[in-house]
Design a protein around this motif. Structure first.
Motif, PDB file in Angstrom:
ATOM      1  N   ALA A  80       0.807  -1.224   0.000  1.00 14.62           N
ATOM      2  CA  ALA A  80       0.000   0.000   0.000  1.00 14.62           C
ATOM      3  C   ALA A  80       0.836   1.268   0.000  1.00 14.62           C
ATOM      4  CB  ALA A  80      -0.924   0.007   1.218  1.00 14.62           C
ATOM      5  N   SER A  81       2.146   1.140  -0.148  1.00 18.24           N
ATOM      6  CA  SER A  81       2.993   2.330  -0.159  1.00 18.24           C
ATOM      7  C   SER A  81       3.883   2.298  -1.390  1.00 18.24           C
ATOM      8  CB  SER A  81       3.854   2.393   1.101  1.00 18.24           C
ATOM      9  OG  SER A  81       4.949   1.494   0.991  1.00 18.24           O
ATOM     10  N   PRO A  82       4.348   3.454  -1.843  1.00 16.66           N
ATOM     11  CA  PRO A  82       5.230   3.497  -3.013  1.00 16.66           C
ATOM     12  C   PRO A  82       6.487   2.656  -2.844  1.00 16.66           C
ATOM     13  CG  PRO A  82       4.471   5.697  -2.468  1.00 16.66           C
ATOM     14  CD  PRO A  82       4.032   4.809  -1.350  1.00 16.66           C
ATOM     15  N   ASN A 177      -5.742   8.616   2.834  1.00 14.47           N
ATOM     16  CA  ASN A 177      -4.561   8.572   3.701  1.00 14.47           C
ATOM     17  C   ASN A 177      -4.947   8.316   5.155  1.00 14.47           C
ATOM     18  OD1 ASN A 177      -3.827  10.316   1.282  1.00 14.47           O
ATOM     19  ND2 ASN A 177      -1.824  10.008   2.218  1.00 14.47           N
ATOM     20  N   THR A 178      -4.352   7.283   5.712  1.00 10.27           N
ATOM     21  CA  THR A 178      -4.649   6.863   7.082  1.00 10.27           C
ATOM     22  C   THR A 178      -3.338   6.742   7.859  1.00 10.27           C
ATOM     23  OG1 THR A 178      -6.552   5.622   6.261  1.00 10.27           O
ATOM     24  CG2 THR A 178      -5.796   5.103   8.478  1.00 10.27           C
ATOM     25  N   TYR A 179      -3.389   7.006   9.145  1.00 12.43           N
ATOM     26  CA  TYR A 179      -2.175   6.965   9.961  1.00 12.43           C
ATOM     27  C   TYR A 179      -2.521   6.472  11.353  1.00 12.43           C
ATOM     28  CZ  TYR A 179      -3.866  11.133  12.366  1.00 12.43           C
ATOM     29  OH  TYR A 179      -4.606  12.001  13.115  1.00 12.43           O
ATOM     30  N   ARG A 189       5.426   6.805   2.957  1.00 11.23           N
ATOM     31  CA  ARG A 189       4.287   7.700   3.074  1.00 11.23           C
ATOM     32  C   ARG A 189       4.674   8.946   3.861  1.00 11.23           C
ATOM     33  NH1 ARG A 189      -0.458   3.150   3.720  1.00 11.23           N
ATOM     34  NH2 ARG A 189       1.240   1.828   4.460  1.00 11.23           N
ATOM     35  N   VAL A 190       4.008  10.037   3.554  1.00 14.17           N
ATOM     36  CA  VAL A 190       4.510  11.334   3.987  1.00 14.17           C
ATOM     37  C   VAL A 190       4.545  11.490   5.505  1.00 14.17           C
ATOM     38  CG1 VAL A 190       2.243  12.456   3.754  1.00 14.17           C
ATOM     39  CG2 VAL A 190       4.321  13.829   3.623  1.00 14.17           C
ATOM     40  N   LEU A 191       3.525  11.004   6.204  1.00 10.97           N
ATOM     41  CA  LEU A 191       3.479  11.212   7.648  1.00 10.97           C
ATOM     42  C   LEU A 191       4.608  10.477   8.377  1.00 10.97           C
ATOM     43  CD1 LEU A 191       0.320  11.288   9.870  1.00 10.97           C
ATOM     44  CD2 LEU A 191       2.319  10.005  10.575  1.00 10.97           C
ATOM     45  N   ILE A 328       8.499   9.295  -1.561  1.00  7.08           N
ATOM     46  CA  ILE A 328       7.624   9.699  -0.455  1.00  7.08           C
ATOM     47  C   ILE A 328       6.345  10.315  -1.018  1.00  7.08           C
ATOM     48  CG2 ILE A 328       7.391  11.283   1.500  1.00  7.08           C
ATOM     49  CD1 ILE A 328      10.398  10.998   1.918  1.00  7.08           C
ATOM     50  N   ARG A 329       5.184   9.933  -0.477  1.00 11.37           N
ATOM     51  CA  ARG A 329       3.927  10.535  -0.942  1.00 11.37           C
ATOM     52  C   ARG A 329       3.081  10.921   0.253  1.00 11.37           C
ATOM     53  NH1 ARG A 329      -0.777   7.252  -0.863  1.00 11.37           N
ATOM     54  NH2 ARG A 329      -0.396   5.043  -0.623  1.00 11.37           N
TER      55      ARG A 329
END
Length: 329
Positions: A80-82, A177-179, A189-191, A328-329
Motif C-alpha cells: 500500500a505504499s510506493p 490517507n490513514t495513519y 508515506r509522507v506522515l 515519499i507521498r
C-alpha cells in the motif's frame, strides 16, 4: 452457540491488524492471513494468546482454502505504499487481480459477505476536487504508480462483476490517507517519513513546492467506517477518510512543532504522477453509514508520534528501499 468467523487478509499489516483487534472486540472468531512480504507478526503478536484468533501464513495470489464456515471476508492483502509497490510490482498486480479473484471465489463458496479494500489512488491525480465516488479518475496505467492504481481499479471491477453475475454480497471501501500506530516508519508515506526524519535529526523533505494536499484519517476512525460499511446494505464504493485537508508544506510545519525538531524543511522535485490534491467527499459515508471521523489530526498525531518514539533504534534507521527519498507521498 458458535461464534461467527471472519477472515482478514493482510491481517499482519497496519490496517489489517487493527481490524483484527476490532472484530475480536465485537465477539467474532478471527482468522488473519498474510504472506508477511510487507506485514509484520509484531503487529498481531498480542493476539496469539486469544482463543478466538488464528493466523494463516499464506499468499492469497495462490488458491485460498479455509475450512469451516465464514461469515465475512475482508480483503486487505496488498502493498500500500510506493516503497512496496515499486519494489514488488508484479506481486502488487497479482494480489489485486489473482488474489481478489481467489477471495471472491471463496466468498461465493462460503456464502460469505466480502469487503475489498480499494484506495483513493483509483482517482489518480484528480481533476475533480474533492473526490466523489462518481468520479472516474485520472490515472496513468504505465506510470510508476500504475501497478498499484490499476490493480485496485481491476479489483473494483471484478468485485462488481461477482456481485452482478454471481450475486455475491460485496462491499468496496475507498481508503484515503490513514495513519496511526503500527505504520511502518520508513514505508515512503509522507506522515511517517516526516516523523522519521525528525526523530533521526534529518531535514524534512517536501517534494514539489508543498502546495499539494493530503487529508489524514486516524486509524480508529477508518476501522469504524469499514466496520459500518461491511454491516450496511450498500454495495457500491464508499469513500472513507478525513476531509480535513492540509498542504504538505503546512503539514511539515505541524510535524516540526510536534517533534520540536531544529531541522529545516527542504524542497525537492515532485515525483512523476504524484497527486496534487487529495480530499474525500464523505457525503455517502455520512448519509448511508452515519459515519464521520472523530479524532482530530492534532490528537491522532500525538498518539502516533509517541508510538514512533517507542520503536527500537534499528527500526528508526532502517531503509526499505535504496531510492527511498524519491518515492515519499
Amino acid at each position: 452457540m458458535a461464534k461467527e468467523r471472519v477472515l482478514i487478509t493482510g491481517g499482519a499489516g497496519f490496517l489489517g491488524s487493527h481490524l483484527c483487534d476490532r472484530f475480536l472486540r465485537e465477539g467474532y472468531q478471527v482468522i488473519a492471513m498474510d504472506n508477511l512480504i510487507t506485514g509484520d507478526l509484531r503487529n498481531i503478536e498480542h493476539l496469539f494468546k486469544e482463543a478466538d484468533f488464528e493466523f494463516y501464513h499464506h499468499d492469497v495470489s495462490s488458491f485460498v482454502h479455509v475450512p469451516g464456515n465464514l461469515k465475512y471476508i475482508l480483503h486487505f492483502a496488498s502493498p500500500a505504499s510506493p516503497i512496496d509497490y515499486l519494489k514488488i510490482p508484479i506481486q502488487t498486480l497479482k494480489v489485486g487481480s489473482l488474489g481478489t479473484h481467489n477471495l471472491l471465489g471463496l466468498a461465493r463458496v462460503k456464502k460469505a459477505r466480502i469487503l475489498v479494500a480499494s484506495t483513493s489512488e483509483v482517482y489518480g491525480d484528480p481533476m475533480v476536487h474533492p473526490q466523489t465516488e462518481s468520479y472516474y479518475g485520472n490515472v496513468n496505467p504505465i506510470g510508476p504508480r500504475g501497478v498499484y492504481d490499476e490493480a485496485k481499479r481491476f479489483q473494483e471491477a471484478i468485485t462488481m462483476a461477482y456481485h452482478t453475475y454471481h450475486k455475491v454480497e460485496t462491499r468496496i471501501v475507498r481508503i484515503f490517507n490513514t495513519y496511526g500506530p503500527r505504520m511502518r516508519l520508513n514505508d515512503g508515506r509522507v506522515l511517517p517519513a516526516f516523523i522519521g526524519q525528525a526523530l533521526r535529526g534529518e531535514d524534512l523533505t517536501v517534494f514539489g513546492d508543498g502546495s499539494q494536499t493530503r487529508s489524514f484519517c486516524y486509524v480508529d476512525d477508518l476501522v469504524d467506517g469499514i466496520f459500518r460499511l461491511l454491516m450496511s446494505d450498500y454495495h457500491l464504493p464508499v469513500n472513507i477518510g478525513n476531509p480535513d485537508e492540509i498542504t504538505i508544506a503546512d503539514f511539515a510545519e505541524e510535524i516540526v512543532k510536534l517533534t520540536r525538531t531544529t531541522q529545516k524543511v527542504i524542497y525537492k522535485p515532485l515525483p512523476q504522477d504524484d497527486p496534487k490534491q487529495r480530499k474525500p467527499d464523505i457525503t455517502k459515508a455520512r448519509s448511508i453509514l452515519g459515519w464521520e471521523p472523530k479524532v482530530s489530526r492534532s490528537e491522532g498525531l500525538k498518539i502516533t508520534y509517541e508510538y514512533f518514539k517507542s520503536l527500537p533504534t534499528e527500526v528508526l534507521y532502517q531503509r526499505d528501499h535504496k531510492n527511498f527519498d524519491r518515492y515519499i507521498r
